[in-house]
Scaffold this active site. Structure first.
Site, PDB file in Angstrom:
ATOM      1  N   THR A   1       0.817  -1.210   0.000  1.00  0.00           N
ATOM      2  CA  THR A   1       0.000   0.000   0.000  1.00  0.00           C
ATOM      3  C   THR A   1       0.856   1.268   0.000  1.00  0.00           C
ATOM      4  OG1 THR A   1      -1.497   1.274   1.416  1.00  0.00           O
ATOM      5  CG2 THR A   1      -0.111  -0.305   2.530  1.00  0.00           C
ATOM      6  N   ASP A   2       0.269   2.362  -0.484  1.00  0.00           N
ATOM      7  CA  ASP A   2       0.963   3.661  -0.401  1.00  0.00           C
ATOM      8  C   ASP A   2       1.021   4.173   1.041  1.00  0.00           C
ATOM      9  OD1 ASP A   2      -1.727   4.335  -0.069  1.00  0.00           O
ATOM     10  OD2 ASP A   2      -1.792   5.800  -1.697  1.00  0.00           O
ATOM     11  N   GLU A   3       0.227   3.557   1.940  1.00  0.00           N
ATOM     12  CA  GLU A   3       0.188   4.065   3.320  1.00  0.00           C
ATOM     13  C   GLU A   3       1.512   3.858   4.049  1.00  0.00           C
ATOM     14  OE1 GLU A   3      -3.478   3.299   5.419  1.00  0.00           O
ATOM     15  OE2 GLU A   3      -4.572   3.026   3.542  1.00  0.00           O
TER      16      GLU A   3
ATOM     17  N   TYR B   1      -1.961  -0.758  10.893  1.00  0.00           N
ATOM     18  CA  TYR B   1      -2.092  -1.393   9.574  1.00  0.00           C
ATOM     19  C   TYR B   1      -0.881  -1.064   8.699  1.00  0.00           C
ATOM     20  CZ  TYR B   1      -3.366  -1.725   4.639  1.00  0.00           C
ATOM     21  OH  TYR B   1      -3.338  -1.977   3.283  1.00  0.00           O
ATOM     22  N   SER B   2      -0.597   0.238   8.528  1.00  0.00           N
ATOM     23  CA  SER B   2       0.476   0.583   7.588  1.00  0.00           C
ATOM     24  C   SER B   2       1.836   0.131   8.111  1.00  0.00           C
ATOM     25  CB  SER B   2       0.469   2.074   7.255  1.00  0.00           C
ATOM     26  OG  SER B   2       0.508   2.866   8.404  1.00  0.00           O
ATOM     27  N   ALA B   3       1.990   0.112   9.449  1.00  0.00           N
ATOM     28  CA  ALA B   3       3.265  -0.363  10.009  1.00  0.00           C
ATOM     29  C   ALA B   3       3.443  -1.860   9.739  1.00  0.00           C
ATOM     30  CB  ALA B   3       3.321  -0.080  11.510  1.00  0.00           C
TER      31      ALA B   3
ATOM     32  N   LYS C   1       2.186  -3.494   7.174  1.00  0.00           N
ATOM     33  CA  LYS C   1       2.481  -3.643   5.745  1.00  0.00           C
ATOM     34  C   LYS C   1       3.936  -3.215   5.467  1.00  0.00           C
ATOM     35  CE  LYS C   1      -0.011  -4.741   2.835  1.00  0.00           C
ATOM     36  NZ  LYS C   1      -0.446  -6.069   2.312  1.00  0.00           N
TER      37      LYS C   1
ATOM     38  N   PRO D   1     -21.369   8.884   7.599  1.00  0.00           N
ATOM     39  CA  PRO D   1     -20.354   9.400   8.519  1.00  0.00           C
ATOM     40  C   PRO D   1     -19.086   9.842   7.791  1.00  0.00           C
ATOM     41  CG  PRO D   1     -20.413   6.999   8.612  1.00  0.00           C
ATOM     42  CD  PRO D   1     -21.456   7.412   7.623  1.00  0.00           C
TER      43      PRO D   1
ATOM     44  N   ARG E   1      -7.534  11.110  -0.872  1.00  0.00           N
ATOM     45  CA  ARG E   1      -7.052   9.807  -1.316  1.00  0.00           C
ATOM     46  C   ARG E   1      -6.987   9.831  -2.843  1.00  0.00           C
ATOM     47  NH1 ARG E   1      -6.042  10.028   3.276  1.00  0.00           N
ATOM     48  NH2 ARG E   1      -6.493   8.550   4.969  1.00  0.00           N
TER      49      ARG E   1
ATOM     50  N   ASP F   1     -12.964  12.444  14.333  1.00  0.00           N
ATOM     51  CA  ASP F   1     -11.927  12.014  13.391  1.00  0.00           C
ATOM     52  C   ASP F   1     -11.276  10.704  13.837  1.00  0.00           C
ATOM     53  OD1 ASP F   1     -10.441  12.179  11.132  1.00  0.00           O
ATOM     54  OD2 ASP F   1      -9.423  14.056  11.636  1.00  0.00           O
ATOM     55  N   ARG F   2     -10.673  10.014  12.877  1.00  0.00           N
ATOM     56  CA  ARG F   2      -9.880   8.811  13.156  1.00  0.00           C
ATOM     57  C   ARG F   2      -8.588   9.258  13.853  1.00  0.00           C
ATOM     58  NH1 ARG F   2      -8.131   5.784   7.752  1.00  0.00           N
ATOM     59  NH2 ARG F   2     -10.050   4.628   8.017  1.00  0.00           N
ATOM     60  N   PRO F   3      -8.130   8.560  14.912  1.00  0.00           N
ATOM     61  CA  PRO F   3      -6.849   8.950  15.533  1.00  0.00           C
ATOM     62  C   PRO F   3      -5.703   8.801  14.525  1.00  0.00           C
ATOM     63  CG  PRO F   3      -7.980   7.257  16.852  1.00  0.00           C
ATOM     64  CD  PRO F   3      -8.751   7.407  15.577  1.00  0.00           C
TER      65      PRO F   3
HETATM   66  P1  NAD Z   1      -9.724  -7.478   1.881  1.00  0.00           P
HETATM   67  O1  NAD Z   1      -9.722  -7.164   3.339  1.00  0.00           O
HETATM   68  O2  NAD Z   1     -10.936  -7.182   1.074  1.00  0.00           O
HETATM   69  O3  NAD Z   1      -9.406  -9.025   1.664  1.00  0.00           O
HETATM   70  C1  NAD Z   1      -8.419  -9.703   2.377  1.00  0.00           C
HETATM   71  C2  NAD Z   1      -8.587 -11.192   2.097  1.00  0.00           C
HETATM   72  O4  NAD Z   1      -7.534 -11.883   2.794  1.00  0.00           O
HETATM   73  C3  NAD Z   1      -9.912 -11.765   2.616  1.00  0.00           C
HETATM   74  O5  NAD Z   1     -10.479 -12.614   1.643  1.00  0.00           O
HETATM   75  C4  NAD Z   1      -9.502 -12.541   3.856  1.00  0.00           C
HETATM   76  O6  NAD Z   1     -10.362 -13.653   4.132  1.00  0.00           O
HETATM   77  C5  NAD Z   1      -8.088 -12.984   3.490  1.00  0.00           C
HETATM   78  N1  NAD Z   1      -7.258 -13.243   4.672  1.00  0.00           N
HETATM   79  C6  NAD Z   1      -7.097 -12.453   5.761  1.00  0.00           C
HETATM   80  N2  NAD Z   1      -6.265 -13.034   6.650  1.00  0.00           N
HETATM   81  C7  NAD Z   1      -5.868 -14.216   6.085  1.00  0.00           C
HETATM   82  C8  NAD Z   1      -4.995 -15.251   6.497  1.00  0.00           C
HETATM   83  N3  NAD Z   1      -4.365 -15.206   7.678  1.00  0.00           N
HETATM   84  N4  NAD Z   1      -4.815 -16.311   5.671  1.00  0.00           N
HETATM   85  C9  NAD Z   1      -5.466 -16.377   4.474  1.00  0.00           C
HETATM   86  N5  NAD Z   1      -6.311 -15.434   4.046  1.00  0.00           N
HETATM   87  C10 NAD Z   1      -6.508 -14.359   4.837  1.00  0.00           C
HETATM   88  O7  NAD Z   1      -8.448  -6.743   1.297  1.00  0.00           O
HETATM   89  P2  NAD Z   1      -8.261  -6.018  -0.113  1.00  0.00           P
HETATM   90  O8  NAD Z   1      -8.856  -4.669  -0.027  1.00  0.00           O
HETATM   91  O9  NAD Z   1      -8.657  -6.935  -1.201  1.00  0.00           O
HETATM   92  O10 NAD Z   1      -6.678  -5.834  -0.127  1.00  0.00           O
HETATM   93  C11 NAD Z   1      -5.829  -6.843  -0.673  1.00  0.00           C
HETATM   94  C12 NAD Z   1      -4.380  -6.416  -0.467  1.00  0.00           C
HETATM   95  O11 NAD Z   1      -4.167  -5.149  -1.071  1.00  0.00           O
HETATM   96  C13 NAD Z   1      -3.986  -6.271   1.001  1.00  0.00           C
HETATM   97  O12 NAD Z   1      -2.705  -6.797   1.173  1.00  0.00           O
HETATM   98  C14 NAD Z   1      -3.998  -4.765   1.239  1.00  0.00           C
HETATM   99  O13 NAD Z   1      -3.050  -4.408   2.224  1.00  0.00           O
HETATM  100  C15 NAD Z   1      -3.594  -4.248  -0.132  1.00  0.00           C
HETATM  101  N6  NAD Z   1      -4.115  -2.902  -0.446  1.00  0.00           N
HETATM  102  C16 NAD Z   1      -5.458  -2.674  -0.485  1.00  0.00           C
HETATM  103  C17 NAD Z   1      -5.922  -1.396  -0.806  1.00  0.00           C
HETATM  104  C18 NAD Z   1      -7.387  -1.088  -0.900  1.00  0.00           C
HETATM  105  O14 NAD Z   1      -7.737   0.062  -1.196  1.00  0.00           O
HETATM  106  N7  NAD Z   1      -8.300  -2.037  -0.708  1.00  0.00           N
HETATM  107  C19 NAD Z   1      -5.005  -0.367  -1.081  1.00  0.00           C
HETATM  108  C20 NAD Z   1      -3.645  -0.643  -1.003  1.00  0.00           C
HETATM  109  C21 NAD Z   1      -3.208  -1.928  -0.709  1.00  0.00           C
HETATM  110  P1  TYD Z   2     -10.878   3.813   4.081  1.00  0.00           P
HETATM  111  O1  TYD Z   2     -11.819   3.374   3.005  1.00  0.00           O
HETATM  112  O2  TYD Z   2     -10.999   3.178   5.437  1.00  0.00           O
HETATM  113  O3  TYD Z   2      -9.396   3.653   3.495  1.00  0.00           O
HETATM  114  P2  TYD Z   2      -7.969   4.180   4.104  1.00  0.00           P
HETATM  115  O4  TYD Z   2      -8.139   4.537   5.527  1.00  0.00           O
HETATM  116  O5  TYD Z   2      -7.116   2.956   3.920  1.00  0.00           O
HETATM  117  O6  TYD Z   2      -7.566   5.320   3.242  1.00  0.00           O
HETATM  118  O7  TYD Z   2     -11.044   5.375   4.269  1.00  0.00           O
HETATM  119  C1  TYD Z   2     -10.849   6.267   3.182  1.00  0.00           C
HETATM  120  C2  TYD Z   2     -10.959   7.676   3.714  1.00  0.00           C
HETATM  121  O8  TYD Z   2     -12.322   7.898   4.149  1.00  0.00           O
HETATM  122  C3  TYD Z   2     -10.095   7.928   4.941  1.00  0.00           C
HETATM  123  O9  TYD Z   2      -9.609   9.271   4.872  1.00  0.00           O
HETATM  124  C4  TYD Z   2     -11.060   7.783   6.114  1.00  0.00           C
HETATM  125  C5  TYD Z   2     -12.374   8.244   5.536  1.00  0.00           C
HETATM  126  N1  TYD Z   2     -13.603   7.616   6.084  1.00  0.00           N
HETATM  127  C6  TYD Z   2     -14.678   8.417   6.513  1.00  0.00           C
HETATM  128  O10 TYD Z   2     -14.610   9.661   6.456  1.00  0.00           O
HETATM  129  N2  TYD Z   2     -15.799   7.802   6.978  1.00  0.00           N
HETATM  130  C7  TYD Z   2     -15.905   6.442   7.064  1.00  0.00           C
HETATM  131  O11 TYD Z   2     -16.952   5.931   7.559  1.00  0.00           O
HETATM  132  C8  TYD Z   2     -14.817   5.633   6.608  1.00  0.00           C
HETATM  133  C9  TYD Z   2     -14.884   4.137   6.674  1.00  0.00           C
HETATM  134  C10 TYD Z   2     -13.675   6.268   6.111  1.00  0.00           C
END
Ligand code: NAD
Ligand code: TYD
Length: 354
Positions: free
Chosen positions: A133-135, A158-160, A162, A213, A222, A290-292
């Site tokens: 992730t970019d985070e 989370y980001s730590a 990753k 919310p 983002r 806000d989120r911490p």
């Molecule tokens: P998601 O939460 O939708 O899906 C995660 C999947 O992993 C689920 O199907 C879950 O059952 C499976 N899983 C979790 N723990 C597991 C384990 N211990 N063993 C086997 N399977 C397990 O996630 P996503 O949004 O599809 O993200 C996929 C990847 O992309 C992640 O690594 C995430 O960090 C990265 N990513 C996601 C985003 C985003 O915007 N969604 C952005 C940047 C990076």
């Molecule tokens: P999110 O989809 O959780 O992704 P990330 O935190 O990985 O960027 O959140 C996207 C943005 O939206 C983030 O700035 C937090 C904000 N947000 C809200 O304002 N309300 C919500 O209910 C949620 C889930 C996120």
């Protein structure tokens, strides 16, 4: 190809794309089916003879090693992770376990299968692609972009987690010569995303006339990436990326959260009519606590992947958000399969007193 987390949001979109675009590829999907994993997301391909689903944990060494030998895995695309920042703040344990220990387990299995005792030259056909992730780069101010050389500065559990897994991946390349690739992408959106992330949560709430919310002042930014574009980028890194390298993947679509929420409201009003009392859906918006440690802005410089591999995002946000809303409106059964007791409990815990 071993795909981990293939029942999640990005993983399921990726598996579907691979089945369509790579007819000679057999896909083994290893997924634990946590709250975020939904086998319904791949119901259309579950009987394909080139596809095998294995319910299991990436931290299970014996299972992972068995899959490598049984299936002669030569490519790993590693999506499985705990992926939600808010959950990582409430309960970080699983993030450390899955994201760090799980990645380590997969790397060790790949090292044993690919590097010990295999004839010289056979490693050239192997690929271990880690989806990150970019985070990991932290938070930007009003200007600037994340490049592949931006120093890591993760700020949530989370980001730590990753960032930690990215470092272990790089170490396996430098130390053992494992053919690894890392992709760091921006926020994805599109079909099959669990409705606790911003876009599907807002679509689902707005459709049902519930409050919307928005954290803090709603001005966090983002860089939205349409999920199929992301999956195409992963395919190009797999086929043409250089082992040991990192590629940033972004959508060229920076938006403030409030703009995203307002856009969803307006499209839903236009397509389904206003609320039953005649009010537009924007009236449902509520600014909440806000989120911490909320990162202010993420934005990706994707010039490396576009210059070296020729990949560019093809779906603009205005088009992608319409496709996404359309998909959610047309797939109410998929959403309602997830809105169960544990989802309601989660929602109450996160938003009840906010
Ligand atoms: P998601 O939460 O939708 O899906 C995660 C999947 O992993 C689920 O199907 C879950 O059952 C499976 N899983 C979790 N723990 C597991 C384990 N211990 N063993 C086997 N399977 C397990 O996630 P996503 O949004 O599809 O993200 C996929 C990847 O992309 C992640 O690594 C995430 O960090 C990265 N990513 C996601 C985003 C985003 O915007 N969604 C952005 C940047 C990076
Ligand atoms: P999110 O989809 O959780 O992704 P990330 O935190 O990985 O960027 O959140 C996207 C943005 O939206 C983030 O700035 C937090 C904000 N947000 C809200 O304002 N309300 C919500 O209910 C949620 C889930 C996120």
């Amino acid at each position: 190809m071993l795909v981990t987390g293939g029942c999640g949001f990005i993983g399921s979109n990726f598996v579907r794309l691979v089945m369509r675009k790579l007819p000679d590829c057999r896909v083994i999907n290893l997924d634990k089916l946590t709250y975020a994993g939904n086998p319904l997301s791949l119901a259309d391909i579950e009987h394909d003879s080139r596809y095998r689903f294995v319910k299991g944990d990436i931290c299970d060494t014996r299972l992972v090693e068995r899959l490598f030998s049984e299936e002669h895995i030569d490519t790993v695309v590693h999506f499985a992770a705990e992926s939600h920042v808010d959950r990582s703040i409430a309960a970080p344990d699983e993030f450390i376990q899955t994201n760090i220990v799980g990645t380590f387990t997969l790397l060790e299995a790949a090292r044993k299968a690919w590097l010990s005792g295999s004839p010289p030259g056979t490693q050239d056909t192997k690929r271990f692609l880690h989806v990150s992730t970019d985070e990991v780069y932290g938070s930007l101010g009003e200007t600037g972009y994340f490049t592949e050389t931006t120093p890591y500065d993760p700020r949530s559990p989370y980001s730590a987690s990753k960032a930690s897994s990215d470092h272990i991946i790089s170490a396996y390349h430098h130390t053992y010569g494992l053919p690894t690739l890392i992709t760091n992408c921006s926020n994805n959106y599109g079909p099959y995303q669990f409705p606790e992330k911003l876009i599907p949560l807002i679509i689902n709430n707005a459709r049902n006339g519930m409050e919307l919310p928005v954290y803090g002042d709603g001005k966090n930014i983002r860089d939205w990436l349409y999920v199929v574009d992301h999956c195409e980028a992963i395919l190009s890194v797999l086929s043409s990326g250089k082992a040991g390298e990192t590629y940033n993947i972004g959508g060229n679509s920076e938006k403030q959260n409030i703009e995203v929420v307002q856009t969803i409201c307006d499209i839903l009003d236009e397509q389904t009519g206003c609320l039953p009392d005649g009010q537009p859906r924007r009236t449902l918006i509520r600014f909440v606590k806000d989120r911490p440690g909320h990162d202010r802005r993420y934005a990706i410089d994707a010039s490396k992947i576009s210059g070296e591999l020729g990949w560019q995002p093809s779906v603009r946000f205005e088009e992608g958000i319409r496709r996404t809303i359309k998909w959610y409106l047309e797939n109410p059964a998929w959403i309602s399969s997830l809105i169960d007791g544990s989802y309601r409990e989660y929602y109450e815990k996160m938003y009840g007193n906010r």
